[in-house]
Scaffold this motif. Structure first.
Motif, PDB file in Angstrom:
ATOM      1  N   SER A  86       0.823  -1.208   0.000  1.00 34.53           N
ATOM      2  CA  SER A  86       0.000   0.000   0.000  1.00 34.53           C
ATOM      3  C   SER A  86       0.862   1.265   0.000  1.00 34.53           C
ATOM      4  O   SER A  86       0.378   2.341  -0.357  1.00 34.53           O
ATOM      5  CB  SER A  86      -0.933   0.003   1.216  1.00 34.53           C
ATOM      6  OG  SER A  86      -0.190  -0.089   2.410  1.00 34.53           O
ATOM      7  N   TYR A  87       2.124   1.144   0.385  1.00 33.25           N
ATOM      8  CA  TYR A  87       3.080   2.248   0.293  1.00 33.25           C
ATOM      9  C   TYR A  87       4.232   1.816  -0.609  1.00 33.25           C
ATOM     10  O   TYR A  87       5.400   1.859  -0.239  1.00 33.25           O
ATOM     11  CB  TYR A  87       3.595   2.646   1.675  1.00 33.25           C
ATOM     12  CG  TYR A  87       2.536   3.240   2.562  1.00 33.25           C
ATOM     13  CD1 TYR A  87       2.161   4.576   2.425  1.00 33.25           C
ATOM     14  CD2 TYR A  87       1.899   2.472   3.523  1.00 33.25           C
ATOM     15  CE1 TYR A  87       1.181   5.119   3.233  1.00 33.25           C
ATOM     16  CE2 TYR A  87       0.917   3.016   4.332  1.00 33.25           C
ATOM     17  CZ  TYR A  87       0.559   4.335   4.180  1.00 33.25           C
ATOM     18  OH  TYR A  87      -0.412   4.885   4.972  1.00 33.25           O
ATOM     19  N   SER A  88       3.873   1.391  -1.796  1.00 34.06           N
ATOM     20  CA  SER A  88       4.863   0.887  -2.747  1.00 34.06           C
ATOM     21  C   SER A  88       5.219   1.965  -3.759  1.00 34.06           C
ATOM     22  O   SER A  88       4.354   2.714  -4.210  1.00 34.06           O
ATOM     23  CB  SER A  88       4.297  -0.343  -3.467  1.00 34.06           C
ATOM     24  OG  SER A  88       5.196  -0.815  -4.431  1.00 34.06           O
TER      25      SER A  88
ATOM     26  N   ASN B 199       8.859  -1.386  -1.180  1.00 33.28           N
ATOM     27  CA  ASN B 199       7.730  -1.239  -0.253  1.00 33.28           C
ATOM     28  C   ASN B 199       8.210  -0.517   1.004  1.00 33.28           C
ATOM     29  O   ASN B 199       9.260  -0.852   1.553  1.00 33.28           O
ATOM     30  CB  ASN B 199       7.150  -2.597   0.136  1.00 33.28           C
ATOM     31  CG  ASN B 199       6.440  -3.264  -1.015  1.00 33.28           C
ATOM     32  OD1 ASN B 199       6.227  -2.666  -2.065  1.00 33.28           O
ATOM     33  ND2 ASN B 199       6.052  -4.515  -0.837  1.00 33.28           N
TER      34      ASN B 199
ATOM     35  N   ASP C 229       4.551   6.540  -7.446  1.00 35.24           N
ATOM     36  CA  ASP C 229       3.756   5.893  -6.408  1.00 35.24           C
ATOM     37  C   ASP C 229       2.824   4.894  -7.090  1.00 35.24           C
ATOM     38  O   ASP C 229       1.913   5.272  -7.832  1.00 35.24           O
ATOM     39  CB  ASP C 229       2.957   6.937  -5.624  1.00 35.24           C
ATOM     40  CG  ASP C 229       2.299   6.350  -4.385  1.00 35.24           C
ATOM     41  OD1 ASP C 229       1.631   5.303  -4.518  1.00 35.24           O
ATOM     42  OD2 ASP C 229       2.440   6.937  -3.307  1.00 35.24           O
ATOM     43  N   ARG C 230       3.029   3.616  -6.855  1.00 32.26           N
ATOM     44  CA  ARG C 230       2.280   2.586  -7.575  1.00 32.26           C
ATOM     45  C   ARG C 230       0.793   2.619  -7.238  1.00 32.26           C
ATOM     46  O   ARG C 230      -0.050   2.266  -8.068  1.00 32.26           O
ATOM     47  CB  ARG C 230       2.876   1.216  -7.267  1.00 32.26           C
ATOM     48  CG  ARG C 230       4.306   1.052  -7.742  1.00 32.26           C
ATOM     49  CD  ARG C 230       4.864  -0.289  -7.346  1.00 32.26           C
ATOM     50  NE  ARG C 230       4.185  -1.374  -8.026  1.00 32.26           N
ATOM     51  CZ  ARG C 230       4.007  -2.586  -7.519  1.00 32.26           C
ATOM     52  NH1 ARG C 230       4.439  -2.861  -6.304  1.00 32.26           N
ATOM     53  NH2 ARG C 230       3.403  -3.515  -8.214  1.00 32.26           N
ATOM     54  N   THR C 231       0.447   3.018  -6.017  1.00 34.54           N
ATOM     55  CA  THR C 231      -0.962   3.110  -5.654  1.00 34.54           C
ATOM     56  C   THR C 231      -1.660   4.214  -6.441  1.00 34.54           C
ATOM     57  O   THR C 231      -2.778   4.039  -6.942  1.00 34.54           O
ATOM     58  CB  THR C 231      -1.108   3.360  -4.144  1.00 34.54           C
ATOM     59  OG1 THR C 231      -0.486   2.293  -3.422  1.00 34.54           O
ATOM     60  CG2 THR C 231      -2.565   3.453  -3.747  1.00 34.54           C
TER      61      THR C 231
ATOM     62  N   MET D 282      -2.302   3.155 -10.013  1.00 37.06           N
ATOM     63  CA  MET D 282      -3.460   2.271 -10.172  1.00 37.06           C
ATOM     64  C   MET D 282      -4.751   3.055 -10.291  1.00 37.06           C
ATOM     65  O   MET D 282      -5.709   2.602 -10.929  1.00 37.06           O
ATOM     66  CB  MET D 282      -3.533   1.302  -8.993  1.00 37.06           C
ATOM     67  CG  MET D 282      -4.716   0.359  -9.032  1.00 37.06           C
ATOM     68  SD  MET D 282      -4.763  -0.776  -7.631  1.00 37.06           S
ATOM     69  CE  MET D 282      -3.490  -1.930  -8.110  1.00 37.06           C
ATOM     70  N   HIS D 283      -4.805   4.250  -9.711  1.00 37.26           N
ATOM     71  CA  HIS D 283      -6.039   5.035  -9.702  1.00 37.26           C
ATOM     72  C   HIS D 283      -6.136   6.031 -10.854  1.00 37.26           C
ATOM     73  O   HIS D 283      -7.143   6.742 -10.952  1.00 37.26           O
ATOM     74  CB  HIS D 283      -6.166   5.788  -8.373  1.00 37.26           C
ATOM     75  CG  HIS D 283      -6.509   4.904  -7.215  1.00 37.26           C
ATOM     76  ND1 HIS D 283      -5.590   4.069  -6.623  1.00 37.26           N
ATOM     77  CD2 HIS D 283      -7.665   4.710  -6.543  1.00 37.26           C
ATOM     78  CE1 HIS D 283      -6.161   3.409  -5.638  1.00 37.26           C
ATOM     79  NE2 HIS D 283      -7.422   3.776  -5.565  1.00 37.26           N
TER      80      HIS D 283
ATOM     81  N   LYS E  81     -10.859   3.324 -11.581  1.00 34.85           N
ATOM     82  CA  LYS E  81     -10.605   1.875 -11.562  1.00 34.85           C
ATOM     83  C   LYS E  81     -11.692   1.058 -12.252  1.00 34.85           C
ATOM     84  O   LYS E  81     -11.559  -0.152 -12.365  1.00 34.85           O
ATOM     85  CB  LYS E  81     -10.461   1.401 -10.109  1.00 34.85           C
ATOM     86  CG  LYS E  81      -9.350   2.081  -9.332  1.00 34.85           C
ATOM     87  CD  LYS E  81      -9.146   1.443  -7.974  1.00 34.85           C
ATOM     88  CE  LYS E  81     -10.286   1.743  -7.014  1.00 34.85           C
ATOM     89  NZ  LYS E  81     -10.335   3.158  -6.604  1.00 34.85           N
TER      90      LYS E  81
END
Length: 672
Positions: free
Chosen positions: A8-10, A58, A85-87, A90-91, A95
Motif C-alpha cells: 500500500s506504500y509501494s 515497499n 507511487d504505484r498506488t 493504479m487510480h 478503476k
C-alpha cells in the motif's frame, strides 16, 4: 515495534548509477538498511558508463518512503531520476468502466439494441413494470451510495474524496460476485435529501449498498429506505462488518475452547459498525457486551447519548460499569476495535482473561499493531491485507447481494446475515483452523459462492412477495430438483419440463442440473436483447414452473448475432423426444387409462392447456415465445405417416420391447 513494509506504500524508483560492479548492490543494501523491502529490479537502459534501472520498494508509510529516497540519492554518483507511487498509478483515470455486452456491427444490431426495436421493449415494460428486472440491467446492478462523511478512518472528507473508495467497492462487487455496481457520491449531508435522492434513482438498480455515511444519520437512512423501497438496502459499514466479525469469532472460539454465552466482549467505538456488531453477536448468543467511545464506557446513567447509543446502553453492560477503556478491558475475552489507531496497549491485553482475542479493525491503522500485540493475545485480526486474519467486508457484501439478487429478495434480513456468517466460517474446515487462519482469504474462490447460496436459501424461506404495479405476481422459488411420478417414485426434473427416471434416463433429455445451469449462466452473461420468462412444456408431462433468473431471447435476435441458446438446444432435444412420445401416445396412454387427447397439466401451473390447440400436437416450447431450432423437423414429424404396429416382444438384442420399440433400437427381426 515498527510496522512491516507493505504494497500500500509501494513506489518505483528510477535510479541512474555507474555501470560498474558493486554499484547496484550498494543501492539495494542502502534500501535494506533504511528499512525498505525491495521487489522487482528492471533494466531501463544500459549505455556508456551509466546504467538506469527501475527498483520497486515497499515502505511502512509515506514518511518512511521519503527517507528511503533520500538515502539512495545520497550515494556517490547515484541519482534518483523519478519516483512513481504505484498506488496512485493504479487510480489514474479511475478503476472501473462501463462496457457493452455485445458488439454493434450491423444495421440489424443497431435497430434491435436501439431505435426502432428498443421501443417495443419500452412498451412492454410500461405495460408491466416488473419486467424491467429481466429486460434491463436492474437484475444485476447495485448502487454504491455515500455522502463521504465517514470514509475509512479518514472521517468527513467529502463526496469527491470518497469516490476512490466507492470505485473500489464497485470493482470488488464485479470481481468477486459478478455484480455490476456503480458509485454514487452525493453532495449533501441532509438525511431527507439523501433518502429522497436514493428513492429517485432506485428504479435503475436491483439493490442499494449504503457506504461511509456517518452515524447516527445512517441508521435512519437505512431504516427509511428499507421500508419505502422494494429492493434490498444494505449498509455495509454496519452489517458487512458485523457478519465477518461473527464469522471470525466462530472459528476463534474453536481454538480457545470457549462458548458464546461465556464471553465478555469489549466494543471500542459505538458508531454504525460497533452497534451492528453488538447486535449480531448478541443474536449469536453473547450475553455480556461492554461498549466504549471517546468519553469512556457507555452506561445507562450517562447523559448526552444519541438514539443509537441510548439503545446500546439499555441492551448492554449488564453490570453497569463506568470508567474508561482500562476498566472495561479487565476480565474480558474479546476486544473488538472499530475506533481510532493506537488506543490499545499491551498492558490492556495483559488484564484480559486467558487466551484473549483481539480484533483491531480501525483503518488504515489499527488500534494496536499486530507486532505489538504478539505474545499478549492468542488470536489477532485486523482490517489490513498485509497481516494474517484480515477481517474485510469483501468476504461478505458481494456474496450477500449475489444471493439476494438471484432470488429477488425484497430485503436482507437478520437470518440472511447469520447464514452468511456461518457460510464464511465453514469455508475453513476444523482441521485447517489455526491462530493465523480464523477467517478465509479475500481471494478464496469458495467464499462468495458459499455466501450467495446460503443467503439465497434464507431468502427463499422468507419468500416475501414483491410489491409492484402488478400486485398479483409473487417471487417464485426455483422448482425442486425431484418430482414424484404417478408410480410414487422420485424423478429428477429435466430441462424439457418432464422428468427422467433415476434408473433409466432417456438419452434425449438434458437434466436441469449444474452443467445446464452453467451453460445458461454463461449464455445470459453474453445476451442482452428481448428477454421473457421461459416456460417449457411437454405433452403428458405437465408444465415446468418459471425458474428465477432464467430467460429466453427472441430467435431473430439470436440469429442476427450468431448465438445459440442453451435453452434452445435443450428444448430442441425435448421437442424430438415429445414427437417420438406422440407417435406412441395412443397405445401408451390408452393402456394407462388416460385418453390420448388429454395432455396432463401440473396443478397450479402458470401455463394452462390451450383448448384451441390440437391435443395430440407436441408442445415442447409452448410458452417460450420462440420456435426451436428444429422447428422445421418438428413440423415434418407432425405430418409423418402413422406409426407402424408394435414390434413383438423380444428384439434382436434379446431384450423385451415396450411402447412398440426395442430398447436397443435395432431393426426388428423378420416375423415367423
Amino acid at each position: 515495534m515498527e510496522a512491516i513494509p507493505s504494497a500500500s506504500y509501494s513506489m518505483t524508483l528510477r535510479v541512474e548509477f555507474p555501470h560498474q560492479p558493486g554499484s547496484l548492490g550498494a543501492i539495494l543494501t542502502t534500501i535494506g538498511e533504511a528499512g525498505g523491502l525491495v521487489g522487482a529490479v528492471d533494466i531501463v537502459r544500459i549505455g556508456g558508463d551509466k546504467t538506469v534501472r527501475d527498483i520497486t520498494v515497499n515502505a511502512r508509510n509515506s514518511d518512511h518512503g521519503r527517507s528511503i529516497v533520500e538515502a539512495v540519492d545520497a550515494l556517490e554518483d547515484t541519482q534518483v531520476l523519478n519516483i512513481s507511487d504505484r498506488t496512485f498509478l493504479m487510480h489514474l483515470g479511475g478503476k472501473i468502466e462501463v462496457r457493452s455486452k455485445m458488439n454493434i456491427r450491423t444495421r440489424d444490431d443497431l435497430s434491435m439494441a436501439y431505435t426502432p426495436g428498443v421501443a417495443r421493449v419500452c412498451k412492454a415494460i410500461a405495460a408491466e413494470p416488473e419486467r424491467a428486472f429481466n429486460l434491463t440491467i436492474k437484475r444485476n446492478t447495485v448502487a454504491v451510495v455515500s455522502d463521504g462523511t465517514a470514509v475509512l478512518g479518514l472521517g468527513d472528507i467529502g463526496p469527491e474524496a470518497a469516490m476512490p473508495v466507492m470505485e473500489g467497492k464497485a470493482m470488488l462487487f464485479k470481481e468477486f460476485a459478478g455484480v455490476d455496481a456503480f458509485p454514487i457520491c452525493l453532495d449533501t449531508k441532509d438525511t431527507e435529501e439523501i433518502i429522497e435522492t436514493v428513492k429517485r434513482i432506485a428504479p435503475a438498480f436491483g439493490g442499494i449498498n449504503l457506504e461511509d455515511i456517518s452515524a447516527p444519520r445512517c441508521f435512519e437512512i437505512e431504516e427509511r429506505l428499507k421500508r419505502e423501497l422494494e429492493i434490498p438496502v444494505f449498509h455495509d459499514d454496519q452489517h458487512g462488518t458485523a457478519v465477518v466479525v461473527l464469522a471470525a469469532l466462530i472459528n476463534s472460539l474453536k481454538i480457545v475452547g470457549k462458548e458464546m454465552k461465556d464471553l465478555k466482549v469489549v466494543v471500542n467505538g459505538i458508531g454504525a459498525a460497533g452497534v451492528a456488531c453488538a447486535k449480531i453477536l448478541m443474536s449469536a448468543g453473547v450475553e455480556h457486551v461492554v461498549g466504549c467511545d471517546s468519553r469512556g464506557i457507555v452506561h445507562r446513567r450517562r447523559d448526552g447519548l444519541n438514539a443509537s447509543k441510548r439503545w446500546f446502553a439499555e441492551h448492554t453492560n449488564p453490570e453497569n460499569l463506568t470508567g474508561g477503556l482500562t476498566e472495561a478491558m479487565r476480565g474480558s475475552d474479546l476486544f473488538l476495535g472499530l475506533s481510532v489507531p493506537g488506543v490499545l496497549t499491551p498492558d490492556h491485553l495483559d488484564t484480559m482473561n486467558e487466551d484473549p482475542i483481539v480484533f483491531a479493525m480501525a483503518n488504515p491503522e489499527p488500534e494496536i499493531m499486530p507486532e505489538a500485540a504478539f505474545g499478549h493475545a492468542r488470536i489477532i485480526a485486523t482490517g489490513r491485507s498485509d497481516y494474517p486474519n484480515q477481517i474485510n467486508n469483501v468476504l461478505c457484501f458481494p456474496g450477500i447481494f449475489r444471493g439476494a439478487l438471484d432470488v429477488r429478495a425484497r430485503e436482507i434480513d437478520e437470518e440472511m446475515k447469520l447464514a452468511a456468517a456461518r457460510a464464511i466460517a465453514e469455508v475453513i474446515t476444523e482441521e485447517e483452523v489455526s491462530e493465523d487462519y480464523v477467517i478465509p482469504s479475500v481471494f478464496d474462490e469458495r467464499v462468495a459462492p458459499a455466501v450467495a447460496e446460503t443467503v439465497a436459501q434464507a431468502g427463499r424461506r422468507a419468500a416475501r412477495p414483491v410489491a409492484s404495479a402488478s400486485r398479483n405476481r409473487r417471487w417464485a422459488p426455483r422448482p425442486p430438483r425431484f418430482l414424484t411420478g404417478r408410480s410414487g417414485r422420485r424423478r429428477r426434473q429435466s430441462c424439457d419440463g418432464g422428468s427422467a427416471s433415476p434408473t433409466r434416463r432417456s438419452a434425449s433429455r438434458v437434466p436441469f442440473g449444474a452443467d445446464c445451469r452453467r451453460q445458461i449462466t454463461a449464455y445470459n452473461k453474453n445476451m442482452a436483447g428481448l428477454r421473457k420468462i421461459f416456460v417449457c412444456t411437454t405433452p403428458g408431462r405437465g408444465v415446468a414452473g418459471p425458474r428465477a433468473g432464467v430467460s429466453s431471447t427472441s430467435a431473430f435476435a439470436r440469429r442476427s448475432r450468431g448465438l445459440a441458446s442453451p435453452h434452445r438446444r435443450c428444448c430442441a432435444t425435448a421437442a424430438a423426444a415429445a414427437t417420438r412420445r406422440g407417435r406412441s401416445s395412443s397405445s401408451s396412454r390408452t393402456t394407462s387409462g388416460t385418453p390420448a387427447s388429454a395432455p396432463r397439466t401440473s396443478p397450479g401451473s402458470w401455463l394452462a392447456t390451450s383448448p384451441e390447440r390440437p391435443p395430440a400436437e407436441p408442445r415442447a416450447l409452448r410458452g417460450c415465445g420462440t420456435d426451436p431450432p428444429s422447428a422445421r423437423r418438428t413440423r415434418r414429424a407432425r405430418r409423418a405417416p402413422a406409426p407402424s404396429p408394435p414390434r413383438p416382444a423380444g428384439g434382436p438384442c434379446g431384450s423385451s420391447c415396450s411402447r412398440g420399440r426395442c430398447s436397443c433400437r435395432a431393426p426388428a427381426r423378420p416375423g415367423p
